[in-house]
Design a protein around this motif. Structure first.
Motif, PDB file in Angstrom:
ATOM      1  N   GLY A  68       1.873   0.654  -3.511  1.00 19.68           N
ATOM      2  CA  GLY A  68       1.964   0.581  -1.872  1.00 19.68           C
ATOM      3  C   GLY A  68       2.485   1.742  -1.115  1.00 19.68           C
ATOM      4  O   GLY A  68       1.940   2.051  -0.117  1.00 19.68           O
ATOM      5  N   ALA A  87       1.176  -2.125   7.003  1.00 16.54           N
ATOM      6  CA  ALA A  87       0.306  -3.501   6.996  1.00 16.54           C
ATOM      7  C   ALA A  87      -0.465  -3.018   5.517  1.00 16.54           C
ATOM      8  O   ALA A  87      -0.511  -3.987   4.922  1.00 16.54           O
ATOM      9  CB  ALA A  87      -0.608  -3.977   8.195  1.00 16.54           C
ATOM     10  N   ALA A  88      -1.147  -2.014   5.809  1.00 19.09           N
ATOM     11  CA  ALA A  88      -1.765  -1.649   4.251  1.00 19.09           C
ATOM     12  C   ALA A  88      -0.985  -1.520   3.385  1.00 19.09           C
ATOM     13  O   ALA A  88      -1.381  -2.095   2.082  1.00 19.09           O
ATOM     14  CB  ALA A  88      -2.534  -0.243   4.596  1.00 19.09           C
ATOM     15  N   ALA A  90       2.007  -2.973   2.658  1.00 20.79           N
ATOM     16  CA  ALA A  90       2.395  -4.450   2.445  1.00 20.79           C
ATOM     17  C   ALA A  90       1.328  -5.130   1.555  1.00 20.79           C
ATOM     18  O   ALA A  90       1.745  -5.664   0.713  1.00 20.79           O
ATOM     19  CB  ALA A  90       3.032  -4.981   3.635  1.00 20.79           C
ATOM     20  N   ALA A  91       0.257  -4.912   2.226  1.00 22.76           N
ATOM     21  CA  ALA A  91      -1.148  -6.033   1.529  1.00 22.76           C
ATOM     22  C   ALA A  91      -1.211  -5.679   0.215  1.00 22.76           C
ATOM     23  O   ALA A  91      -1.437  -6.172  -0.563  1.00 22.76           O
ATOM     24  CB  ALA A  91      -2.027  -5.818   2.750  1.00 22.76           C
ATOM     25  N   THR A  92      -1.254  -4.131   0.160  1.00 21.13           N
ATOM     26  CA  THR A  92      -1.445  -3.607  -1.339  1.00 21.13           C
ATOM     27  C   THR A  92      -0.462  -4.055  -2.330  1.00 21.13           C
ATOM     28  O   THR A  92      -0.885  -4.478  -3.214  1.00 21.13           O
ATOM     29  CB  THR A  92      -1.523  -1.831  -1.110  1.00 21.13           C
ATOM     30  N   ALA A  94       1.403  -6.492  -1.917  1.00 23.14           N
ATOM     31  CA  ALA A  94       1.338  -8.080  -2.278  1.00 23.14           C
ATOM     32  C   ALA A  94       0.065  -8.472  -2.982  1.00 23.14           C
ATOM     33  O   ALA A  94       0.282  -9.347  -3.883  1.00 23.14           O
ATOM     34  CB  ALA A  94       1.261  -8.666  -0.719  1.00 23.14           C
ATOM     35  N   LEU A  95      -0.933  -7.716  -2.928  1.00 23.85           N
ATOM     36  CA  LEU A  95      -2.199  -8.261  -3.586  1.00 23.85           C
ATOM     37  C   LEU A  95      -1.838  -7.913  -5.349  1.00 23.85           C
ATOM     38  O   LEU A  95      -2.405  -8.630  -5.957  1.00 23.85           O
ATOM     39  CB  LEU A  95      -3.411  -7.443  -3.080  1.00 23.85           C
TER      40      LEU A  95
END
Length: 102
Positions: A68, A87-88, A90-92, A94-95
């Motif tokens: 992340g 956002a990117a 956090a998304a990375t 989380a995924l």
């Protein structure tokens, strides 16, 4: 005692915020000093990112958190807007955690 400490910190904060605009045209830093301050800010931010990204001593470090931060660093380097960077990252993170990696 606590109220005195809070008042002192508040007064110091106000003084620092006031000093910038008040002294802007009166103080000139040499070019070398300006350059060193800029480099120092970058080094400080890099050290902060390293310390918070790799929580050494708290157990196993999985790939999610460093991935992340890597995504955030790349997007920031490419001058993406801050909300996109956050956002990117956090998304990375989380995924990667969603699919089983810590």
């Amino acid at each position: 005692m606590l109220a005195l400490a809070v008042a002192a910190l508040g007064a110091g904060t106000f003084a620092f915020r006031w000093a910038g605009p008040a002294l802007r045209n009166r103080i000139r830093f040499p070019d070398r000093a300006v350059r060193l301050l800029e480099i120092g800010a970058v080094v400080l931010l890099a050290a902060l990112a390293a310390v918070t990204t790799l929580p050494l001593g708290s157990g196993r470090i999985g790939p999610a958190l460093p991935a992340g931060v890597l995504v955030a660093g790349l997007l920031a380097w490419r001058r993406a807007p801050l909300p996109i960077v956050i956002a990117a990252a956090a998304a990375t993170t989380a995924l990667i955690r969603l699919f089983g990696e810590n």
